[in-house]
Design an enzyme around this catalytic site. Structure first.
Site, PDB file in Angstrom:
ATOM      1  N   TRP A  10       0.753  -1.165  -0.157  1.00 42.72           N
ATOM      2  CA  TRP A  10       0.056   0.002  -0.138  1.00 42.72           C
ATOM      3  C   TRP A  10       0.810   1.225   0.064  1.00 42.72           C
ATOM      4  O   TRP A  10       1.737   1.419   0.881  1.00 42.72           O
ATOM      5  CB  TRP A  10      -0.919  -0.208   1.188  1.00 42.72           C
ATOM      6  CG  TRP A  10      -1.690   1.156   1.414  1.00 42.72           C
ATOM      7  CD1 TRP A  10      -2.581   1.649   0.516  1.00 42.72           C
ATOM      8  CD2 TRP A  10      -1.753   2.024   2.270  1.00 42.72           C
ATOM      9  NE1 TRP A  10      -3.133   2.754   0.802  1.00 42.72           N
ATOM     10  CE2 TRP A  10      -3.008   2.985   2.135  1.00 42.72           C
ATOM     11  CE3 TRP A  10      -1.362   2.158   3.828  1.00 42.72           C
ATOM     12  CZ2 TRP A  10      -3.334   4.029   2.947  1.00 42.72           C
ATOM     13  CZ3 TRP A  10      -1.807   2.891   4.567  1.00 42.72           C
ATOM     14  CH2 TRP A  10      -2.904   3.964   4.414  1.00 42.72           C
ATOM     15  N   ASP A  33       1.323  -8.649  -1.233  1.00 42.65           N
ATOM     16  CA  ASP A  33      -0.208  -8.174  -1.299  1.00 42.65           C
ATOM     17  C   ASP A  33      -0.418  -6.791  -1.827  1.00 42.65           C
ATOM     18  O   ASP A  33       0.471  -6.021  -1.688  1.00 42.65           O
ATOM     19  CB  ASP A  33      -0.476  -8.153   0.385  1.00 42.65           C
ATOM     20  CG  ASP A  33      -2.003  -7.555   0.449  1.00 42.65           C
ATOM     21  OD1 ASP A  33      -2.685  -8.228   0.524  1.00 42.65           O
ATOM     22  OD2 ASP A  33      -2.249  -6.310   0.410  1.00 42.65           O
ATOM     23  N   TYR A  38      -4.680   0.321  -4.975  1.00 43.81           N
ATOM     24  CA  TYR A  38      -3.220   0.708  -4.712  1.00 43.81           C
ATOM     25  C   TYR A  38      -2.573   1.220  -6.098  1.00 43.81           C
ATOM     26  O   TYR A  38      -1.606   1.920  -6.224  1.00 43.81           O
ATOM     27  CB  TYR A  38      -2.394  -0.264  -4.350  1.00 43.81           C
ATOM     28  CG  TYR A  38      -2.577  -0.916  -3.016  1.00 43.81           C
ATOM     29  CD1 TYR A  38      -3.800  -0.538  -1.871  1.00 43.81           C
ATOM     30  CD2 TYR A  38      -2.037  -2.036  -2.539  1.00 43.81           C
ATOM     31  CE1 TYR A  38      -4.074  -1.277  -1.037  1.00 43.81           C
ATOM     32  CE2 TYR A  38      -2.609  -2.695  -1.364  1.00 43.81           C
ATOM     33  CZ  TYR A  38      -3.479  -2.231  -0.470  1.00 43.81           C
ATOM     34  OH  TYR A  38      -3.613  -2.777   0.593  1.00 43.81           O
ATOM     35  N   SER A 136     -11.838  -8.420   3.182  1.00 43.29           N
ATOM     36  CA  SER A 136     -10.998  -7.678   3.860  1.00 43.29           C
ATOM     37  C   SER A 136     -11.842  -6.535   4.632  1.00 43.29           C
ATOM     38  O   SER A 136     -12.996  -6.061   3.896  1.00 43.29           O
ATOM     39  CB  SER A 136      -9.866  -7.003   3.042  1.00 43.29           C
ATOM     40  OG  SER A 136      -9.092  -6.119   3.842  1.00 43.29           O
ATOM     41  N   SER A 185      -1.032  -3.716   8.362  1.00 42.15           N
ATOM     42  CA  SER A 185      -0.416  -2.733   9.338  1.00 42.15           C
ATOM     43  C   SER A 185      -0.108  -3.007  10.757  1.00 42.15           C
ATOM     44  O   SER A 185      -0.305  -2.687  11.763  1.00 42.15           O
ATOM     45  CB  SER A 185      -1.393  -1.312   9.653  1.00 42.15           C
ATOM     46  OG  SER A 185      -1.488  -0.814   8.322  1.00 42.15           O
ATOM     47  N   PRO A 186       0.745  -4.164  10.782  1.00 43.33           N
ATOM     48  CA  PRO A 186       1.033  -4.775  12.014  1.00 43.33           C
ATOM     49  C   PRO A 186       1.864  -4.026  13.090  1.00 43.33           C
ATOM     50  O   PRO A 186       1.883  -4.332  14.120  1.00 43.33           O
ATOM     51  CB  PRO A 186       1.747  -6.229  11.788  1.00 43.33           C
ATOM     52  CG  PRO A 186       2.514  -5.914  10.463  1.00 43.33           C
ATOM     53  CD  PRO A 186       1.324  -4.943   9.544  1.00 43.33           C
ATOM     54  N   LYS A 227       4.830  -3.472   5.777  1.00 47.29           N
ATOM     55  CA  LYS A 227       5.194  -3.019   4.556  1.00 47.29           C
ATOM     56  C   LYS A 227       6.483  -2.136   4.695  1.00 47.29           C
ATOM     57  O   LYS A 227       6.659  -1.669   5.778  1.00 47.29           O
ATOM     58  CB  LYS A 227       4.303  -1.877   4.228  1.00 47.29           C
ATOM     59  CG  LYS A 227       4.317  -1.327   2.753  1.00 47.29           C
ATOM     60  CD  LYS A 227       3.854  -0.090   2.646  1.00 47.29           C
ATOM     61  CE  LYS A 227       4.516   1.185   3.156  1.00 47.29           C
ATOM     62  NZ  LYS A 227       3.843   2.484   2.880  1.00 47.29           N
ATOM     63  N   ASN A 237      12.204  -7.344   9.243  1.00 49.03           N
ATOM     64  CA  ASN A 237      10.969  -8.113   9.621  1.00 49.03           C
ATOM     65  C   ASN A 237      10.550  -9.482   9.411  1.00 49.03           C
ATOM     66  O   ASN A 237       9.705  -9.813  10.038  1.00 49.03           O
ATOM     67  CB  ASN A 237       9.918  -7.276   8.481  1.00 49.03           C
ATOM     68  CG  ASN A 237       9.838  -5.689   8.857  1.00 49.03           C
ATOM     69  OD1 ASN A 237      10.318  -5.227  10.089  1.00 49.03           O
ATOM     70  ND2 ASN A 237       9.403  -4.836   8.050  1.00 49.03           N
TER      71      ASN A 237
END
Length: 283
Positions: A10, A33, A38, A136, A185-186, A227, A237
């Site tokens: 995103w 993803d 987007y 989603s 958005s973890p 992201k 990550n």
């Protein structure tokens, strides 16, 4: 099978995302993803081809725009995603939102429109264009509509979920229905990086705050989608093979903080999901 960690794209524009995807693939990412909204599907597909990795070793998710609530429109847009990605199939395709973004969480009834979009996804799956389908930002009532009236159960519900804002009631319900929760958005769109409790805890484990947040999602049985455009951050990550202790997990699940998402608060998923998710936080 779906890789347990994915790369979110995103707000990475079409011109830049090809290089980002290629870097991520070289690091070891196999799950990517994207979404019609987007406007970077073409670049994602270009990056995957440039990686040199066989297509069957890659997992690609995209999403039907939230405004597509008619069968014919959804059918055309599915073909548009295949063309933009330059692929003969999509591994997972989701309805991006149960409501159009301008009416997100406003109480409008889009059940019939979601079933039309779902029918288009089901038919594309039957035709071999899509391997798995899901949703989603769906709340329980939205999901029940698909479960009651659809022919195929959603494989996934992708939702906003991170430390301090985890929709436990929805997670538990999806688990009962055998629907995987993906956590976008973890790291709270970066807001978690300065959280004093998380900074202290991450230091104790000898990891970064982002790593701690990603590991938190994994230990809850969620599939996180962090992201980054930075190769070092992408590598970090993915380095989450450590275990958060039981007492620390209990503390993290109990956090229910007001999160300042910064400029991202202008987007409906951050501005309107926050209160709903927070109400489901563990006591």
């Amino acid at each position: 099978m779906i890789p347990k960690l994915g790369l979110g794209t995103w707000r990475i524009d079409d011109a830049a995302v090809s290089h980002v995807v290629r870097d991520a693939a070289a690091i070891g990412y196999r799950h990517f993803d994207t979404a019609q909204a987007y406007e970077n599907e073409r670049g994602v597909g270009e990056g995957l081809r440039a990686s040199g990795i066989p297509r069957d070793n890659l997992f690609v998710t995209t999403k039907l725009v939230a405004e597509s609530k008619r069968y014919a429109d959804a059918k055309n847009r599915i073909d548009g995603s295949l063309q933009a990605l330059g692929s003969d199939h999509i591994d997972l395709m989701l309805i991006h939102s149960p409501q159009p973004w301008t009416e997100f969480r406003e109480g409008g009834d889009f059940d019939a429109g979601n079933l039309e979009a779902w029918r288009a996804l089901e038919e594309a799956q039957q035709a071999g264009k899509i391997r798995a389908i899901g949703v989603s930002n769906f709340e329980r009532a939205d999901l029940d509509n698909i479960l009651r009236h659809g022919s195929v159960k959603p494989a996934v519900n992708q939702v906003l979920a991170h430390v301090g804002n985890t929709p436990f009631d929805l997670i538990d319900y999806c688990r009962e229905q055998d629907v995987l929760i993906e956590a976008y958005s973890p790291v709270a769109h970066g807001a978690a990086l300065q959280h004093p409790v998380l900074v202290e805890l991450a230091a104790r484990y000898g990891v970064g705050v982002a790593q701690l947040c990603i590991r938190y999602c994994l230990q809850l049985g969620l599939l996180p989608l962090p992201k980054s455009t930075n190769a070092d951050h992408m590598r970090s990550n993915a380095a989450v093979d450590f275990e958060i202790g039981e007492d620390d997990m209990a503390m993290l699940t109990g956090l229910s903080d007001a999160i300042d998402y910064g400029e991202a608060s202008a987007f409906p998923v951050f501005g309107k999901s926050r209160q709903a998710a927070g109400s489901n936080a563990a006591a």
